[in-house]
Design an enzyme around this catalytic site. Structure first.
Site, PDB file in Angstrom:
ATOM      1  N   ASP A 147     -18.343 -24.656  21.286  1.00 16.29           N
ATOM      2  CA  ASP A 147     -17.667 -25.836  21.840  1.00 16.29           C
ATOM      3  C   ASP A 147     -16.140 -25.686  21.783  1.00 16.29           C
ATOM      4  O   ASP A 147     -15.562 -25.549  20.697  1.00 16.29           O
ATOM      5  CB  ASP A 147     -18.042 -27.097  21.056  1.00 16.29           C
ATOM      6  N   GLU A 184     -17.997 -29.305  26.644  1.00 14.72           N
ATOM      7  CA  GLU A 184     -18.126 -30.770  26.669  1.00 14.72           C
ATOM      8  C   GLU A 184     -17.094 -31.502  25.807  1.00 14.72           C
ATOM      9  O   GLU A 184     -17.002 -32.712  25.872  1.00 14.72           O
ATOM     10  CB  GLU A 184     -19.538 -31.188  26.259  1.00 14.72           C
ATOM     11  N   ASN A 185     -16.334 -30.750  25.012  1.00 14.26           N
ATOM     12  CA  ASN A 185     -15.261 -31.376  24.219  1.00 14.26           C
ATOM     13  C   ASN A 185     -13.893 -30.833  24.601  1.00 14.26           C
ATOM     14  O   ASN A 185     -12.936 -30.961  23.834  1.00 14.26           O
ATOM     15  CB  ASN A 185     -15.484 -31.117  22.724  1.00 14.26           C
ATOM     16  N   ASN A 214     -24.143 -33.928  24.893  1.00 15.22           N
ATOM     17  CA  ASN A 214     -24.134 -35.388  24.809  1.00 15.22           C
ATOM     18  C   ASN A 214     -22.840 -36.049  25.264  1.00 15.22           C
ATOM     19  O   ASN A 214     -22.826 -37.229  25.590  1.00 15.22           O
ATOM     20  CB  ASN A 214     -24.457 -35.823  23.374  1.00 15.22           C
ATOM     21  N   HIS A 215     -21.733 -35.293  25.294  1.00 14.52           N
ATOM     22  CA  HIS A 215     -20.460 -35.907  25.710  1.00 14.52           C
ATOM     23  C   HIS A 215     -20.122 -35.680  27.177  1.00 14.52           C
ATOM     24  O   HIS A 215     -19.015 -35.950  27.597  1.00 14.52           O
ATOM     25  CB  HIS A 215     -19.306 -35.370  24.846  1.00 14.52           C
ATOM     26  N   HIS A 242     -28.005 -27.488  22.914  1.00 18.12           N
ATOM     27  CA  HIS A 242     -27.013 -28.364  22.286  1.00 18.12           C
ATOM     28  C   HIS A 242     -27.754 -29.349  21.397  1.00 18.12           C
ATOM     29  O   HIS A 242     -28.354 -30.318  21.866  1.00 18.12           O
ATOM     30  CB  HIS A 242     -26.237 -29.084  23.395  1.00 18.12           C
ATOM     31  N   HIS A 257     -22.992 -27.606  19.378  1.00 20.03           N
ATOM     32  CA  HIS A 257     -22.870 -29.040  19.027  1.00 20.03           C
ATOM     33  C   HIS A 257     -22.342 -29.298  17.621  1.00 20.03           C
ATOM     34  O   HIS A 257     -21.549 -30.200  17.434  1.00 20.03           O
ATOM     35  CB  HIS A 257     -24.173 -29.817  19.223  1.00 20.03           C
ATOM     36  N   HIS A 269     -20.426 -27.475  15.800  1.00 20.08           N
ATOM     37  CA  HIS A 269     -19.076 -26.914  15.672  1.00 20.08           C
ATOM     38  C   HIS A 269     -18.917 -26.037  14.435  1.00 20.08           C
ATOM     39  O   HIS A 269     -17.796 -25.649  14.085  1.00 20.08           O
ATOM     40  CB  HIS A 269     -17.990 -28.015  15.678  1.00 20.08           C
TER      41      HIS A 269
HETATM   42 FE   FE2 Z   1     -22.032 -32.342  21.355  1.00 15.65          FE
END
Ligand code: FE2
Length: 258
Positions: free
Chosen positions: A8, A39-40, A67-68, A147, A172, A174
């Site tokens: 990520d 996604e981040n 999810n983000h 994820h 996810h 991290h």
């Molecule tokens: Fe995530």
């Protein structure tokens, strides 16, 4: 083939580290394809078209998510179009976007777990069965970015897909794990790749903001962390048939302050 999977990417510090580290890494390791979880990557939460284009310009070939992905809704047209940006395959039917894409001969799948994360998604195991069934003649190289929160669910997916895909790489949390291995059927597996994000942080976010949240229970806004940036990835080496013959962690760090 050599496939580099990057964890990520967290906000601007993460993007800057990709810019600094990825080009030389690709050359040095002879990387053919680069997959990154983005996604981040926009402000620490979500993804925008500009940020996706920026990551492509540094050498990323496909961007996965989780999810983000809905945190920055301007990404929707890109998800719906041909760009190699994917949202989890097992989101409910009729959700915008696509769950897989093909780049340089590699099918890249984004998939999300359910344990301790989001139990509203469809069963990820059966979603993969359906996809592999639908493909009829599946491509030789398939990488699944799973994820998910639980290491057990991520290891389970590796075993479930062993022999059917090239690799199952977790994202996810991290936090990179040390269980990278090639399973007997020829599938590379790792519970979590880790992140490209600031080291002076709690999983990428400003440590003081996160501590405040733990101490008060108030969902305050979390800024991106500071300091030098850790770059976590794994390199999967395959044979011509798409079976993994090796997976190794490739972890770097930038000296630059975020
Ligand atoms: Fe995530």
């Amino acid at each position: 083939m050599k496939i580099l999977c990057i964890g990520d990417i967290i906000g601007k510090p993460g993007r800057r580290a990709v810019m600094e580290i990825l080009p030389a890494l690709k050359l040095g390791l002879g990387v053919d394809v680069v997959i990154a979880n983005g996604e981040n990557s926009a402000g620490g939460i979500g993804l925008t078209p500009d940020v996706a284009e920026e990551l492509f310009s540094y050498g990323v070939d496909a961007i996965t998510s989780g999810n983000h992905i809905w945190s920055q809704m301007e990404i929707l047209p890109m998800l719906e179009g041909d760009a190699p940006v994917v949202r989890p395959l097992n989101f409910p039917p009729d959700v915008p976007g696509k769950g897989y894409t093909s780049v340089k001969g590699v099918l890249v799948v984004s998939l999300m777990g359910r344990t301790f994360i989001n139990n509203l998604v469809d069963c990820p195991f059966r979603a993969m069965d359906r996809l592999l069934d639908e493909l009829k003649t599946p491509p030789k190289h398939i990488i699944v970015d799973f994820h998910a929160e639980a290491t057990s669910e991520k290891q389970a997916m590796g075993w479930y897909l062993d022999g059917r895909v090239t690799g199952v790489v977790g994202t996810h949390t991290h936090v990179g794990t040390v269980d990278a291995r090639v399973l007997p059927g020829g599938t590379a597996s790792v519970s979590d790749i880790g992140m490209v994000g600031p080291w002076e942080s709690i999983i990428g976010d400003n440590k003081d903001d996160v501590l405040k949240r733990f101490l008060t229970g108030i969902p305050n806004r979390l800024a991106v962390g500071k300091g030098r940036v850790t770059f976590n990835s794994v390199l999967i080496t395959t044979d011509a048939g798409g079976r993994a013959i090796g997976i190794e962690r490739v972890d770097r760090e930038t000296a630059a302050l975020a």
